[in-house]
Design an enzyme around this catalytic site. Structure first.
Site, PDB file in Angstrom:
ATOM      1  N   TRP A 177       0.856  -1.178   0.000  1.00  0.00           N
ATOM      2  CA  TRP A 177       0.000   0.000   0.000  1.00  0.00           C
ATOM      3  C   TRP A 177       0.902   1.240   0.000  1.00  0.00           C
ATOM      4  CZ3 TRP A 177      -0.305   3.935   3.663  1.00  0.00           C
ATOM      5  CH2 TRP A 177      -1.296   4.899   3.387  1.00  0.00           C
ATOM      6  N   ASP A 344     -15.511  12.398  -3.060  1.00  0.00           N
ATOM      7  CA  ASP A 344     -15.001  11.128  -2.531  1.00  0.00           C
ATOM      8  C   ASP A 344     -15.788  10.697  -1.298  1.00  0.00           C
ATOM      9  OD1 ASP A 344     -12.754   9.173  -1.459  1.00  0.00           O
ATOM     10  OD2 ASP A 344     -12.107   9.754  -3.474  1.00  0.00           O
ATOM     11  N   ASP A 345     -15.188   9.872  -0.502  1.00  0.00           N
ATOM     12  CA  ASP A 345     -15.798   9.278   0.684  1.00  0.00           C
ATOM     13  C   ASP A 345     -16.368  10.352   1.626  1.00  0.00           C
ATOM     14  OD1 ASP A 345     -16.454   7.508   2.654  1.00  0.00           O
ATOM     15  OD2 ASP A 345     -14.433   6.720   2.934  1.00  0.00           O
ATOM     16  N   ARG A 424     -10.798  -2.233   7.950  1.00  0.00           N
ATOM     17  CA  ARG A 424     -10.571  -0.795   8.132  1.00  0.00           C
ATOM     18  C   ARG A 424     -11.538  -0.204   9.166  1.00  0.00           C
ATOM     19  NH1 ARG A 424     -11.537   3.848   3.479  1.00  0.00           N
ATOM     20  NH2 ARG A 424     -10.280   5.450   4.471  1.00  0.00           N
ATOM     21  N   LYS A 460     -16.139   6.491  -8.703  1.00  0.00           N
ATOM     22  CA  LYS A 460     -14.900   5.907  -8.155  1.00  0.00           C
ATOM     23  C   LYS A 460     -15.319   4.731  -7.294  1.00  0.00           C
ATOM     24  CE  LYS A 460     -11.005   6.995  -5.068  1.00  0.00           C
ATOM     25  NZ  LYS A 460     -10.201   8.056  -4.448  1.00  0.00           N
ATOM     26  N   TRP A 461     -14.978   3.533  -7.733  1.00  0.00           N
ATOM     27  CA  TRP A 461     -15.401   2.283  -7.075  1.00  0.00           C
ATOM     28  C   TRP A 461     -14.229   1.793  -6.250  1.00  0.00           C
ATOM     29  CZ3 TRP A 461     -19.592  -1.330  -8.965  1.00  0.00           C
ATOM     30  CH2 TRP A 461     -19.538  -2.584  -8.348  1.00  0.00           C
ATOM     31  N   ASP A 462     -14.366   1.861  -4.943  1.00  0.00           N
ATOM     32  CA  ASP A 462     -13.251   1.527  -4.057  1.00  0.00           C
ATOM     33  C   ASP A 462     -13.436   0.134  -3.459  1.00  0.00           C
ATOM     34  OD1 ASP A 462     -10.923   2.003  -2.613  1.00  0.00           O
ATOM     35  OD2 ASP A 462     -11.555   3.998  -1.975  1.00  0.00           O
ATOM     36  N   ASP A 532      -2.489   5.343  -3.294  1.00  0.00           N
ATOM     37  CA  ASP A 532      -2.894   6.383  -2.348  1.00  0.00           C
ATOM     38  C   ASP A 532      -1.742   7.331  -2.065  1.00  0.00           C
ATOM     39  OD1 ASP A 532      -5.499   5.728  -2.062  1.00  0.00           O
ATOM     40  OD2 ASP A 532      -5.305   4.734  -0.129  1.00  0.00           O
TER      41      ASP A 532
HETATM   42  C1  GLA Z   1      -9.224   4.564  -0.148  1.00  0.00           C
HETATM   43  C2  GLA Z   1      -8.867   5.208  -1.481  1.00  0.00           C
HETATM   44  C3  GLA Z   1      -8.691   6.693  -1.299  1.00  0.00           C
HETATM   45  C4  GLA Z   1      -9.939   7.299  -0.725  1.00  0.00           C
HETATM   46  C5  GLA Z   1     -10.305   6.593   0.567  1.00  0.00           C
HETATM   47  C6  GLA Z   1     -11.644   7.043   1.072  1.00  0.00           C
HETATM   48  O1  GLA Z   1      -8.147   4.558   0.718  1.00  0.00           O
HETATM   49  O2  GLA Z   1      -7.737   4.612  -2.022  1.00  0.00           O
HETATM   50  O3  GLA Z   1      -8.381   7.289  -2.531  1.00  0.00           O
HETATM   51  O4  GLA Z   1     -10.989   7.201  -1.655  1.00  0.00           O
HETATM   52  O5  GLA Z   1     -10.348   5.189   0.424  1.00  0.00           O
HETATM   53  O6  GLA Z   1     -11.989   6.451   2.248  1.00  0.00           O
END
Ligand code: GLA
Length: 732
Positions: A177, A344-345, A424, A460-462, A532
């Site tokens: 990571w 994002d999130d 997480r 954005k599919w995480d 990231d």
């Molecule tokens: C992951 C993604 C990040 C971001 C976070 C949000 O870590 O890789 O880019 O979107 O989640 O919680």
């Protein structure tokens, strides 16, 4: 059967030479097999395209001992591609050729060779899809049987390739990571090299399912014969390279069978994922160009559609999403010329609002406390600013603190009799994608969003968790070892449904950074998040490695803040821009915190990126100086297919006074053409000496240009970083 062979042989040299030799070709490569009916399917040759006379003579002289798909059980002390236990307990296989078929497909020729066990009603169909517009052959096997009871598949590789020993070097990627896509190059020595993944959900953080073999000694970027191989699979994989006492390195690639022994029912078809093979005599970069072209034309979702320049909210505000901040970020990115904003999130959750990573995954409803005007309000705001809107989801997951988990605790992967191992935030769990109800739920996360907000342009599919609990409530007890495979079948089937309905939606594969950079997911995703880690210096190394197999159009690369949020390194904006501009450019920063001067630099960079975007995103890569060679610089370039435009990147990697940096020779230009040089993202007070000047392609490729090691800027703006982006346009 013979007649059929003869007939095809007469009409189509490219596929058949005789009843025995099977020639599978792309524009510049050939794979030659021997397939006598009732005999064994043997590997004869893979490499540069064979001429008619060579194929003919090889058919008579090359007596291959190598099975094209080695099976276990009879006189095979070596590694096998396929090993089974028949329903009567017999552990052996002996496959004979039954028939060969050739099917013309759109831009490809599919050769299938049906094999049957000499005794058992057990079948393997070997499939070879040879593209006619790019040098790529995809190989996979289809396994089935009509035995009374289930046959256990102990090993089930997609394909096998023998690589003749010599001074063969392996290039592959490893990492972790925030440090994905690191290149490693090593000579192949006796013994077994295994590259594998067992994450369960994502498969490219720590290793990659793609490799290159340099056949002529130490790998070179722009010379030498190279074989490239990519396993197109989203789940656990295993690549084995066995260097035994023979003249070959034996390469096997397929699904990782560890804890995945598969029980194959009567008449069920087990299709292994494709192994894509390519060959180039133009070095590693040549092999990369083959991968990139194939990706854009055939593998990547919307592979030839230019990507938008975006701002993502994550590093700018993290979970601190609210309407005001989103509107402000949209205003800022629009004012800099960006085309898309991605929230994002942090935008969702009703009973459990998503304020941290501990709650709410699964509850895909907008948090009205943060966003009173809802997603529709944000989309309107985006449109008012002339940009598009995108949104983050993590659909395969839940938190134990979520309404979803409260309602469907049985939907998560969990081992019976065991406590949940949590991911997480100490509360994350993985949904059971083997369960069709869960698949349906996930499809509807996207479908509901799109139905309500058809103007969402980007998702954005995480996927931020591994399978840490081996257990499915849906699979029966005999099927528990199918979990890893069934998960990815479920995932693929969801993706297929989504793509069928929303082919034009841009979807990014993110998986805690670069966990999903692979050709198993890319048919359904337009791009992936490389890492990231957005530190520009470390990104040079990561993007370098990633570019071995994946085209710039798919590599999301964002300008972020200084000091960087992962490494805390302070890198000047110019350098951050110059690195991000070598991939799919985006920003991930709070623009509110930028100075007007910084915003202006970004505005200029975005405008210039729009100019060069087709060359970067659709062009041919030539890697010139590797950061891994530790020469103080890294450099690469992209040229348009017509060689009338090129973009050259040069990044200084370390800073010492009076250091002798190499002068970088260019590549991939037309030697007789003349090119005008123009520096992009210029910060120096004076232009470079060759600004606007014209050079021949031959000169640039033999000598390159002398680049100053530092920037000519006011003393208070001097720093230890230096980088250049040059745009070359053909004038004659
Ligand atoms: C992951 C993604 C990040 C971001 C976070 C949000 O870590 O890789 O880019 O979107 O989640 O919680």
């Amino acid at each position: 059967m013979r007649n059929l062979f003869l007939l095809i042989c007469l009409c189509c040299f490219s596929c058949y030479l005789s009843a025995r030799s099977i020639l599978i070709s792309t524009p510049k490569t050939s794979l030659l097999l021997s397939a006598p009916v009732d005999g064994e399917l043997k590997f004869v040759y893979y490499g540069a395209k064979l001429s008619e006379v060579d194929v003919h003579t090889m058919g008579e002289t090359e007596k291959s001992k190598l099975l094209a798909y080695p099976v276990y059980g009879l006189n095979c002390p070596s590694e096998a591609a396929l090993a089974v236990k028949h329903s009567d307990g017999n552990m052996t296989l002996q496959l004979k050729v039954v028939k060969v078929d050739v099917l013309q497909q759109n831009k490809a020729e599919l050769t299938t060779i049906l094999l049957k066990d000499k005794v058992y009603p057990f079948y393997v169909k070997m499939c070879y899809k040879a593209y006619q517009d790019v040098d790529m052959i995809e190989i996979w096997s289809e396994i089935s049987h009509q035995e009374k009871n289930a046959v256990v598949l102990n090993q089930f590789a997609s394909a096998y390739l023998p690589v003749r020993r010599g001074n063969v070097w392996l290039s592959h990627l490893y990492g972790a990571w925030a440090n994905e896509g690191r290149l490693v190059q090593e000579p192949l020595e006796p013994g077994m090299k295994v590259i594998k993944n067992k994450d369960g959900v994502r498969n490219s953080h720590t290793a990659h399912a793609e490799v290159m073999f340099s056949l002529d000694g130490q790998p070179q970027e722009n010379a030498g014969r190279v074989i490239g191989a990519a396993l197109c699979y989203s789940g656990n994989y295993k690549l084995r390279i066995d260097t035994d006492e023979s003249d070959y390195h034996h390469f096997y690639a397929g699904i990782n069978e560890d804890n995945s022994i598969y029980s194959l029912k009567k008449n069920e078809l087990f299709r292994t994922p494709e192994l894509a093979l390519t060959y180039s005599d133009e070095g590693l970069s040549g092999t990369s160009r083959n991968f990139h072209r194939w990706a854009r034309l055939h593998k990547l979702a919307n592979g030839t559609k230019l990507r938008k320049i975006l701002l993502n909210s994550w590093e700018g505000v993290y979970f601190g999403i609210n309407e005001e901040r989103m509107n402000q970020m949209m205003t800022d990115i629009a004012s800099m010329g960006g085309e898309l904003f991605v929230m994002d999130d942090g935008w969702f959750g009703d009973k459990y609002p998503r304020r941290t990573d501990k709650t709410s995954l699964g509850d895909w409803v907008v948090d009205k406390r943060k966003l009173p005007s809802g997603i529709e309000g944000l989309i309107d705001a985006a449109h008012q600013r002339g940009i598009k809107f995108g949104i983050w989801i993590e659909p395969e997951m839940a938190n134990t603190r979520s309404e979803l988990y409260e309602k469907h605790p049985d939907w998560v992967l969990k081992a019976p009799e065991r406590e949940l191992v949590l991911g997480r935030g100490g509360t994350q769990v993985v949904l059971d994608l083997t369960n069709p109800e869960v698949q349906d739920f996930i499809f509807h996360i996207v479908d509901n969003l799109m139905a309500k907000h058809p103007d969402i342009n980007y998702i954005k599919w995480d996927a931020n968790m591994s399978i840490m609990n081996h257990g499915s409530n849906y699979l029966n007890k005999e099927e528990q070892s199918d979990l890893y495979i069934a998960y990815h079948r479920g995932f693929e089937s969801i993706c297929q449904r989504i793509r069928l309905k929303y082919p034009d939606l841009t979807i990014q594969a993110c998986a805690q950074g670069g966990g999903r950079a692979n050709y198993g997911v890319l048919p359904y995703f337009d791009e992936f998040w490389v890492s990231d880690n957005t530190d520009a210096l470390q990104r040079i190394y990561m993007q370098w490695g990633t570019s071995y197999f994946f085209p710039a159009i798919a590599m999301a690369s964002h300008i972020s803040a200084a000091p960087n949020h992962q490494t805390f390194r302070t890198i000047p904006l110019k350098y951050r821009i110059d690195v991000a501009m070598s991939g799919r450019l985006g920003m991930e920063i709070q623009p509110k915190d930028m100075t007007d001067e910084e915003k202006e630099l970004c505005r200029k960079a975005i405008a210039e990126y729009k100019e060069i975007r087709p060359v970067v995103q659709l062009g041919d890569i030539y890697r010139l100086v590797s950061p891994y060679d530790k020469l103080g610089v890294a450099s690469l370039m992209y040229t348009s297919p017509e060689k009338d435009k090129a973009v050259f990147y040069w990044w200084k990697l370390e800073h010492f006074y009076n250091q002798h940096l190499p002068r970088v020779k260019m590549a991939g230009l037309a030697p007789n053409a003349e090119y005008r040089i123009c520096e992009l993202n210029r910060i120096d007070k004076q232009p470079l000496d060759f600004e606007g000047k014209i050079f021949s392609g031959a000169y640039l490729m033999a000598n390159g240009l002398e680049l100053p090691a530092n920037h000519l800027v006011d003393r208070n703006k001097k720093n230890d970083y230096s980088s250049r982006v040059l745009y070359l346009e053909k004038v004659k």
